[in-house]
Enzyme design. Structure first.
Site, PDB file in Angstrom:
ATOM      1  N   LYS A 156      69.948  29.474  44.861  1.00 27.82           N
ATOM      2  CA  LYS A 156      68.567  29.029  44.666  1.00 27.82           C
ATOM      3  C   LYS A 156      67.630  29.616  45.723  1.00 27.82           C
ATOM      4  O   LYS A 156      66.557  30.136  45.397  1.00 27.82           O
ATOM      5  CB  LYS A 156      68.506  27.501  44.702  1.00 27.82           C
ATOM      6  CG  LYS A 156      67.097  26.936  44.678  1.00 27.82           C
ATOM      7  CD  LYS A 156      66.329  27.333  43.429  1.00 27.82           C
ATOM      8  CE  LYS A 156      64.947  26.684  43.421  1.00 27.82           C
ATOM      9  NZ  LYS A 156      64.190  27.039  42.212  1.00 27.82           N
TER      10      LYS A 156
ATOM     11  N   CYS B   7      57.955  26.140  46.204  1.00 27.79           N
ATOM     12  CA  CYS B   7      59.224  26.859  46.368  1.00 27.79           C
ATOM     13  C   CYS B   7      59.105  28.130  47.204  1.00 27.79           C
ATOM     14  O   CYS B   7      59.703  28.238  48.267  1.00 27.79           O
ATOM     15  CB  CYS B   7      59.811  27.190  45.002  1.00 27.79           C
ATOM     16  SG  CYS B   7      60.280  25.728  44.046  1.00 27.79           S
TER      17      CYS B   7
END
Length: 482
Positions: A232, A290
């Site tokens: 991720k 993010c």
């Protein structure tokens, strides 16, 4: 240990009741999709009844989405699962004990990027709430993007301390990072492959059981929890790197007097077997939860988990943090463009009024987390400019990221402006009429600074504007038109 866990899970039976902690851009669509699976009986959305976000509870229990950007199908799905009695939102965390599986979708920002210190305070609170109500055979999944090593380290320790149970023996623990983009939340969850990593094989298998029914086109990719954490953070770091590459190219094109979009089209035209040229779009800066911090999670992971000294060129900055620096610079570059355009019109930055269009970090969305418009506004104010902010999507009443004075009155924000600075590519800005904007500005040569390539330079220059645009070296030094 895993034999005991496998026995507990077999005794508990299939996953029927699910808890989702964190009702935000990840938790809400995930909860709705879980609730829409026929064999899942009920899904609880857990949300603190706080002053800033407690309003979400009643909205969700009415089947209304608190997310006000364009999210195809989300509100309809919420209405469906609420109406069927399969989803409810609550501030009562004791109901975690009723669940077979619990996921955590909680923000993980950084306190200090220089020291690589993440602010895990909200995540720790969520883990403690789960731990207090954890029961044997339950599955706990972290969906938040985290520093590699967090699942098997901090998360495991907190859950075990609070519950008195042992991960891998009494309960299953996994990491299944979200992979969504605002504007297409449901589609991303259904269609993207899902990386799932447990602390052991039994935990991984139970997590695969949880996520598989939600996927329509995507498949589950099993791995270890730590590998999932690295996956991720790495995929977002690579995207940030790609954006930095095109942003730097845009700066080069400005300096050389050419159009970056011509160059981009030329590079992207190279196609063929074994040929890939992943070239994205330049812009006024990178925002969101993010990309602005996941690089630092990856960098910290090397410090936390590195079993031996990193072999890397001596004295060189990480390529990934260097890319972060390029993207963080773009709002400053926007200010340089604004100052240049105002100067051509015979004005200084100090004392000028700037109409800042777009506070959300992405077009047609209300998501303003870590918006690049904020450092631009702060720098402009520090330089003595007046800044009026407009955004048609960000709610000045309910959004925790709305700036003071945010307006939805576009004419009012444009009125008397010396410079119009576009930070978000909202559809409302793509239809702006230069002659009408100039009338509202009320000055002979207002500036327009385009950070998202939404205005036609020739049309605005022809209407008397001083134009500046990211990567538009072919237009940024144009002659003034009356």
């Amino acid at each position: 240990m895993t034999e005991n866990l496998a026995t507990l899970i077999k005794k508990r039976g299939p996953i029927r009741r699910i808890g989702v902690i964190g009702m935000g851009y990840v938790g809400i669509p995930a909860a709705a999709l879980f609730a829409d699976v026929p064999h899942f009986e009920h899904v609880y959305g857990f949300q603190r009844d706080s002053a800033s976000s407690g309003y979400k509870i009643n909205m969700l229990n009415r089947g209304e989405s608190p997310l006000k950007g364009e999210e195809p199908g989300l509100e309809e799905l919420l209405g469906k699962v609420v109406g069927a009695g399969k989803f409810s939102c609550t501030a009562d965390f004791s109901k975690i004990a009723e669940c077979d599986a619990v996921t955590l979708a909680i923000q993980t920002p950084f306190k200090d990027k220089k020291d690589l210190l993440p602010d895990f305070t909200p995540l720790i609170e969520g883990l403690r709430n789960v731990g207090r109500h954890l029961t044997p055979g339950m599955l706990v999944v972290l969906e938040s993007t985290i520093t590699p090593g967090t699942t098997t380290g901090m998360a495991r320790e907190i859950l075990e301390d609070e519950s008195g149970l042992v991960a891998g023996k009494d309960f299953a623990l996994a990491h299944a990072p979200e992979r969504v983009m605002v504007g297409r939340l449901l589609r991303n969850i259904r269609e993207h492959d899902r990386v799932v990593g447990g602390i052991d094989e039994v935990s991984t298998a139970r997590a695969v059981e949880l996520y598989s029914p939600v996927l329509t086109a995507g498949t589950v990719i099993p791995m270890t929890a730590t590998a999932a954490e690295v996956t991720k953070t790495a995929e977002n770091t690579f995207r940030d790197l790609q954006i930095a590459a095109i942003n730097q190219l845009a700066l080069y094109c400005e300096a050389m007097g050419i159009n970056v979009y011509d160059v981009r089209a030329g590079v992207a035209s190279l196609k063929g077997e074994g040929i890939t040229r992943a070239i994205l779009w330049p812009g006024a800066g990178v925002g969101g939860h993010c990309l602005t911090k996941d690089t630092y999670h990856l960098e910290r992971g090397v410090q936390v988990l590195g079993r031996e000294e990193l072999d890397f060129p001596a004295g060189r900055e990480s390529l990934y943090t260097l890319a972060r620096g390029v993207n963080d610079f773009m709002p400053e570059h926007m200010l340089h463009l604004a100052e240049s355009a105002l100067g051509e019109a015979g004005k200084a930055l100090a004392g000028s009024k700037i109409a800042l269009l777009g506070w959300a970090f992405i077009n047609d969305s209300d998501d303003a987390r870590n918006t690049p418009a904020e450092p631009f506004r702060d720098a402009a104010l520090a330089a003595g400019a007046e800044v009026a902010v407009h955004d048609p999507w960000v709610d000045p009443v309910t959004s925790p990221d709305a700036p003071p004075g945010l307006s939805r009155d576009l004419d009012g924000v444009l009125s008397g402006a010396d410079a119009v600075v576009v930070f978000a590519g909202h559809k409302e800005y793509r239809g702006l009429v230069p002659s009408e904007v100039r009338r509202l500005c009320g000055c002979p040569h207002p500036a327009v600074v385009d950070g998202r390539n939404v205005v036609d330079p020739d049309v605005w220059i022809g209407a008397g504007f001083v134009y500046r645009g990211i990567g538009r070296g072919d237009k940024n030094r144009h002659a003034l038109r009356e």
